[in-house]
Design a protein around this motif. Structure first.
Motif, PDB file in Angstrom:
ATOM      1  N   ARG A  30     -12.755   7.497  -0.008  1.00 16.15           N
ATOM      2  CA  ARG A  30     -12.967   6.746  -1.244  1.00 16.15           C
ATOM      3  C   ARG A  30     -14.193   7.281  -1.995  1.00 16.15           C
ATOM      4  O   ARG A  30     -14.187   7.374  -3.221  1.00 16.15           O
ATOM      5  CB  ARG A  30     -13.158   5.262  -0.936  1.00 16.15           C
ATOM      6  CG  ARG A  30     -11.926   4.553  -0.406  1.00 16.15           C
ATOM      7  CD  ARG A  30     -10.834   4.437  -1.458  1.00 16.15           C
ATOM      8  NE  ARG A  30     -10.023   3.272  -1.257  1.00 16.15           N
ATOM      9  CZ  ARG A  30      -8.935   3.212  -0.489  1.00 16.15           C
ATOM     10  NH1 ARG A  30      -8.546   4.283   0.168  1.00 16.15           N
ATOM     11  NH2 ARG A  30      -8.232   2.101  -0.374  1.00 16.15           N
ATOM     12  N   ASN A  34      -7.327  -2.477  -4.959  1.00 13.55           N
ATOM     13  CA  ASN A  34      -7.027  -1.048  -4.954  1.00 13.55           C
ATOM     14  C   ASN A  34      -5.783  -0.744  -5.775  1.00 13.55           C
ATOM     15  O   ASN A  34      -5.752   0.213  -6.562  1.00 13.55           O
ATOM     16  CB  ASN A  34      -6.834  -0.565  -3.510  1.00 13.55           C
ATOM     17  CG  ASN A  34      -6.466   0.909  -3.441  1.00 13.55           C
ATOM     18  OD1 ASN A  34      -5.293   1.243  -3.251  1.00 13.55           O
ATOM     19  ND2 ASN A  34      -7.440   1.790  -3.576  1.00 13.55           N
ATOM     20  N   GLU A  63       0.830  -1.206   0.000  1.00 10.31           N
ATOM     21  CA  GLU A  63       0.000   0.000   0.000  1.00 10.31           C
ATOM     22  C   GLU A  63       0.865   1.257   0.000  1.00 10.31           C
ATOM     23  O   GLU A  63       0.542   2.239  -0.679  1.00 10.31           O
ATOM     24  CB  GLU A  63      -0.942   0.005   1.205  1.00 10.31           C
ATOM     25  CG  GLU A  63      -1.797   1.247   1.249  1.00 10.31           C
ATOM     26  CD  GLU A  63      -3.149   1.060   1.930  1.00 10.31           C
ATOM     27  OE1 GLU A  63      -3.881   2.052   2.052  1.00 10.31           O
ATOM     28  OE2 GLU A  63      -3.458  -0.077   2.311  1.00 10.31           O
ATOM     29  N   ASP A 113     -13.916   1.694  -3.967  1.00  2.15           N
ATOM     30  CA  ASP A 113     -12.973   1.311  -5.031  1.00  2.15           C
ATOM     31  C   ASP A 113     -13.705   0.728  -6.233  1.00  2.15           C
ATOM     32  O   ASP A 113     -13.355   0.994  -7.391  1.00  2.15           O
ATOM     33  CB  ASP A 113     -11.965   0.298  -4.488  1.00  2.15           C
ATOM     34  CG  ASP A 113     -10.867   0.965  -3.657  1.00  2.15           C
ATOM     35  OD1 ASP A 113     -10.744   2.204  -3.712  1.00  2.15           O
ATOM     36  OD2 ASP A 113     -10.131   0.240  -2.960  1.00  2.15           O
TER      37      ASP A 113
END
Length: 424
Positions: free
Chosen positions: A388, A316, A268, A352
């Motif tokens: 998001r 993601n 990430e 997402d």
């Protein structure tokens, strides 16, 4: 005439020891750490500058030992205040004298245990730990602004208990205190969007883990600390903390799940820093580690990761890399595998998926997923999930005249959602 500012005690001790600059002290501390057998320890001028500031942080246990040995004074005499409160003068004097006398092997077990006049009973550790466990479970259902003050208050109690606890009770309290501070830092970073506060709280967690001599918990804290620079694109800062996290994990028996999570965290951070190719490689390695497994079980406090979460990480990264069909598949797989206990994370996955559909040219489907994210946020607020949804709206900018997008705006900017978001 202006009065001197900063930690004048440490500065005075530095000058008295013959170190005219902060750089000189940093180099001497690094050399002294090697002489004491603390291999791989490096103290930079930036750290010394923080120690000589107006509000010096409480150093980590190894740094405390080197400072005390090199400068010949107690931590309190050097201008530092422990987060769990200062002991009496007699105890403080005894602590640093013993630290000076002990070798590095004896010191590695942690700071001298205080022999209290009326030490806490053995049940104190288990009782304090029980509340920590309850807070851990409540995180997934209680609104962060309500839970955070309770967690911080519990940490203060742990700081008060620690000096009066001995032996195994002390280790139990210290480990639970480290977990409590870790939870407070997670709330500050992921839910309240206060990265600076979270970083300081993580440092307190790491210090408590050092008191407990719990390397695995230390590794988890360091990995969480990597998110702080990672999310603002500071790749070097994130990788430095991940290297430390992996080093701590090697010192103990880490489960396959824990090792896979370390890969996911680093992935990430790499994604946030624009290195999606490296991130996908790390996620692939994490999947292999999970598939292979090992003989070690995960600690009970590790309730933030699962194969479903890994699939969400993967989706993601694939989305940001532009691999839309693969991202859709991974995110749908994550949704299908999530348990009710993971509902808080659903808003992130829905968000997402909404971005994937917007990028694929399907605003209707995108708005449907965004609506599901808002539904979930109404049940369990999560600042990361709300971020998001805002990304979805930016991705739908070219479709602003579509009826579904206007309907989404009506929901995104209604009184309840607007006030809820701004108040947090």
């Amino acid at each position: 005439m202006s009065r001197p500012t900063g930690n004048v005690r440490l500065k005075a001790a530095r000058l008295a020891a013959g170190f005219n600059s902060q750089q000189d002290l940093a180099a001497a501390l690094t050399r002294h750490a090697q002489d004491m057998g603390l291999r791989g320890m490096s103290i930079g001028v930036r750290q010394v500058r923080r120690w000589e500031s107006d509000s010096p942080p409480w150093p980590q246990p190894d740094c405390q030992r080197v400072l005390v040995h090199l400068l010949g004074q107690s931590m309190e005499a050097l201008g530092f205040a422990p987060p769990w409160g200062s002991d009496d003068t007699q105890h403080t004097d005894l602590t640093w004298r013993v630290l000076l006398a002990e070798g590095p092997v004896a010191q590695s077990a942690g700071l001298l245990r205080r022999r209290a006049v009326a030490p806490q009973p053995p049940t104190a550790g288990a009782d304090f730990q029980a509340v920590t466990r309850s807070h851990r479970r409540l995180y997934w259902s209680v609104a962060p602004p309500q839970l955070h003050p309770a967690v911080v208050a519990h940490a203060r109690l742990g700081c008060a208990l620690l000096p009066d606890a001995t032996d195994s009770t002390r280790r139990t309290v210290a480990a639970a205190l480290a977990e409590t501070y870790l939870l407070a830092g997670r709330i500050e970073f992921f839910d309240l969007r206060e990265p600076s506060a979270a970083n300081d709280t993580y440092l307190l967690a790491l210090q408590a883990a050092g008191e407990a001599d719990d390397s695995l918990l230390g590794s988890a804290i360091l990995a969480h600390m990597a998110f702080v620079p990672g999310w603002v694109g500071d790749r070097d800062g994130a990788l430095e903390r991940m290297t430390a996290a992996r080093t701590y994990a090697r010192r103990t028996s880490a489960s396959a799940e824990f090792l896979a999570w370390l890969d996911a965290v680093e992935a990430e951070c790499e994604t946030r820093c624009g290195s999606t190719r490296t991130a996908l490689h790390l996620i692939g390695h994490a999947e292999d580690v999970l598939a292979a497994g090992n003989e070690h079980s995960s600690p009970e406090w590790m309730d933030w990761f699962s194969p479903a979460r890994l699939a969400a990480f993967k989706g993601n990264t694939q989305m940001i890399a532009g691999h839309l069909p693969q991202a859709r598949e991974s995110l749908l797989q994550a949704l299908a595998a999530m348990t009710p206990a993971e509902n808080k994370q659903r808003s992130v996955v829905y968000g997402d998926l909404a971005v994937v559909e917007a990028a694929s040219g399907d605003p209707q489907r995108s708005c449907e997923y965004a609506g599901k994210a808002l539904d979930q946020l109404a049940v369990t607020w999560y600042a990361t999930g709300m971020d998001r949804v805002r990304e979805v709206r930016r991705a739908l900018a070219s479709y602003h005249q579509e009826r579904c997008v206007r309907d989404l705006d009506d929901r995104l900017y209604d009184w309840s959602t607007t006030l809820n978001a701004l108040s947090r």
